[in-house]
Enzyme design. Sequence first.
Site, short mmCIF file in Angstrom:
data_model
loop_
_atom_site.label_atom_id
_atom_site.label_comp_id
_atom_site.label_asym_id
_atom_site.label_seq_id
_atom_site.Cartn_x
_atom_site.Cartn_y
_atom_site.Cartn_z
CE LYS A 124 -1.29 0.48 4.44
NZ LYS A 124 -1.76 1.76 4.36
CB CYS A 533 -12.15 0.54 -9.33
SG CYS A 533 -11.43 1.00 -10.73
CD1 TRP A 578 -9.97 -0.57 3.39
CD2 TRP A 578 -10.84 -2.49 3.07
NE1 TRP A 578 -9.07 -1.59 3.24
CE2 TRP A 578 -9.57 -2.56 3.38
CE3 TRP A 578 -11.77 -3.67 3.30
CZ2 TRP A 578 -8.78 -4.03 3.34
CZ3 TRP A 578 -11.14 -4.86 3.14
CH2 TRP A 578 -9.86 -5.04 3.21
CG ASP A 616 -12.91 -11.09 8.51
OD1 ASP A 616 -12.39 -12.15 9.11
OD2 ASP A 616 -13.94 -11.39 7.57
CD GLU A 622 -5.86 -0.26 3.98
OE1 GLU A 622 -5.51 -1.40 3.75
OE2 GLU A 622 -6.71 0.81 3.58
CG HIS A 658 -8.55 -12.92 8.24
ND1 HIS A 658 -7.55 -13.92 7.88
CD2 HIS A 658 -8.57 -12.10 6.96
CE1 HIS A 658 -7.17 -13.85 6.82
NE2 HIS A 658 -7.73 -12.86 6.26
CG HIS A 711 -3.25 -13.23 -2.10
ND1 HIS A 711 -2.87 -13.73 -0.86
CD2 HIS A 711 -3.93 -12.13 -1.87
CE1 HIS A 711 -3.40 -13.01 0.18
NE2 HIS A 711 -4.27 -12.08 -0.46
N1 GLN Z 1 -14.04 -12.74 5.74
C1 GLN Z 1 -13.43 -12.18 4.66
C2 GLN Z 1 -13.50 -13.21 3.38
O1 GLN Z 1 -13.25 -14.29 3.50
C3 GLN Z 1 -12.07 -11.87 4.83
C4 GLN Z 1 -11.58 -11.12 3.62
C5 GLN Z 1 -10.07 -10.25 4.03
O2 GLN Z 1 -9.56 -10.63 5.04
N2 GLN Z 1 -9.98 -9.57 3.19
O3 GLN Z 1 -13.69 -12.86 2.54
ZN ZN Z 2 -7.69 -11.78 4.69
#
Ligand code: GLN
Ligand code: ZN
Length: 781
Positions: A124, A533, A578, A616, A622, A658, A711
């Site tokens: 970022k 985006c 966000w 989460d 960030e 998370h 990813h």
């Molecule tokens: N619970 C969300 C998912 O599984 C977590 C996404 C994230 O950490 N960006 O999509």
């Molecule tokens: Zn994640």
Amino acid sequence: MPISPAFPTGTILGYPRIGRRRELKKAVEAFWSGAIDAVAVESVAAELRSATRERLVDLGLGRADSSIPESFSYYDQVLDTIVAVGAIPTRFASLVGADGTIDLAGYFTLARGEGENLPLEMTKWFDSNYHYLVPEIGPETVFSLAGDRIVREFLEAKAAGFLTRPVLVGPVTFLLLSKASDEAPAGFSPLSRLDDLLPVYAALVSRLADAGADWVQLDEPGLVSESIDVPRGDTLAAVASAYGVLGRLSGRPALFVAAPYGSLDDALPVLAGTTVEAIGLDLVRGTLPQAVPGLAAKTLVAGVIDGHNIWRGDLAGAFERAESVRALSDSVTVSTSTSLLHVPHDVLDETSLPVDLASWLAFADQKVGQVATLAFGLAAGRAAIAIPLADAAAALTARLAAPGVRNGSVRARSAALTDADFTRGAYADRLTAQNAALQLPSLPTTTIGSFPQTADIRRARAQFLKGNLPADDYRDLMRAEIGRVVALQEEIGLDVLVHGEPERNDMVQYFAENLDGFAVTENGWVQSYGSRCTRPSILWGDVSRPAPITVDWSVYTQSLTAKPVKGMLTGPVTILAWSFVRDDQPLGETARQVALALRDEIGDLEAAGIKIVQVDEPALRELLPLKEKDHADYLDWSVGSFRLATAGVAEATQIHTHLCYSEFGVVIEAIRNLDADVTSIEAARSRMEVVQQIEAGGFNHGIGAGIYDIHSPRVPSVDELTTLLDTALESIPERQVWVNPDCGLKTRGYEETVQSLHNMLAATRVVRDRRAADLRASLTR
Ligand code: GLN
Ligand code: ZN
């Protein structure tokens, strides 16, 4: 050096480049898919640049006074610089043509990878939600002027009758943002290559002068940030050296060094001591600096219009701030604090926002108008802009008094909170209660929440939103999907199940749509990275929860299985990070309100029989401020809001969180303070490094080691996953370890996901069986 041309009285540091209707995104993605060729993408881009120039003139910037920044990029401005200075990592050497340049397809390959060759890493950009590609620099990097796109774009504008101002990432920031290449020896610092890089910048700047540029902008946000692993003294020496060298060039354009995202602090005297002609100050994030020698001779570009938020704001206050800069120099220009890259194009493109809310907002085009107004006021006197200042003030007054902006019961509840509301019982007691309630095996397996979002799901959601699908039918379709996802998880053998999040377009927007105090835009897209985006929601008022949001979905899911189902929520910090957030109160207060709404949701989930809830917080890292002095306050409210959301549950209810997307080093202490029972973390790419760091700090709660890197479409083998799990177990007691993917699965396809999860379970069984055998052996010995 000849007398420098006057700097324009008003300017912006950069303008959105993706297009009002995401034209660039669509063209670039069509190019990637092979539907159109490079010439076609280039012509879309040229049209966009042309439309931008015309638009900026309509909004009040000058056609021929260097006030229009040449800030276009096909993908990312740091990638542009990598290509311009020829810093192509060796694994991509084959992309470089015989003439030393890279074509458009090659440029995108650096960003997206190809076959075995991993793309450049992405991370970022300062404290924004924009992500740039990380240059890889080593002793072997050969710098040369390999790309002249910026020169061609300047000439394109010139041919159309505009004198624009080319924008480059400055050399110091470029190296500060770089990481050592694979070939570099341990301890290598990219900044050590500055002397070799500067001649290329010199050549580029000279080319721009030859092309007719009066001014060139060099962005040096690296100077305002402290969160970079380079001693400050080295950074300051680099500034002196870089702008010494560029300043001494003969026949050069005038140089404007911009420093968005914060105050320059001790870098300001260094810059003031060089011969650059203009210095940009972010007066939204930073404050008015002290006078320092040399500063009075510079043009000071006063960043008083917030480039990073969407509020129309206090225009008179911004004007006063710009005027106050006159104490430092006679030559003051009005500007945005940052590039307008972070805000959508135009409020007028929104047709469904409430009218009063729309009148409180300023997107990129409105902000350009504000700059033009203030620039005129600086020249002609405050009286000349009395009417626009009064209009803005009236809108702000109306906003602060509008219904919903302050909600008495929300405020009373927040004001009455005590320490007890932020604190759960002792972890040992919770663990006992949770083990009894959940009866999970050792090394419990789970996922992060979302399952792949199929075209059918997206279609159903879109149809429902348009009103073409009755609510009951929509619910049935989503329930059918949940049923499939549950059956799949049981078949794979996961221990803690999820519903898969099919009903969520986006993990923040979904909650924004269901909470009071938020509004959602139609066309408010901003670039996150490359062609990607996001459309952040607008958090404009006090936040409350009119009705339960996720409870029905979770309860339905739990009805399908005897295994525990995790409720799934987005945490307060991530919801703020966000969204576009109100600027009329501290973020911490806003976070508390969101936390209270989530606390109610968690209470309802618990009452409905859900035993595990995950909150989460992928954006925790960030939002960490760039300056260390601001860290403590941030960590206090961010961690506090998470605790407030989660501390209302019984001991037997297990709270998960998370985290992902960043290096966690600086926030490890904060992760511990969240006091979640289980923390799952992105760890596969760093080969469990973060998990070890967390453990080293004496963390004794559950840790979900992300062993499957989601990813990438690659399916990790059982061996690979076993090795990663073993690595985690080397530093963490088995009792604490959970097994899960790195992140949600929504961007993946089903085939690779199913295979990977099967492998993840197989690896878990290998390790469980081996450990059980070891235990038996030690008992019979
Ligand atoms: N619970 C969300 C998912 O599984 C977590 C996404 C994230 O950490 N960006 O999509
Ligand atoms: Zn994640």
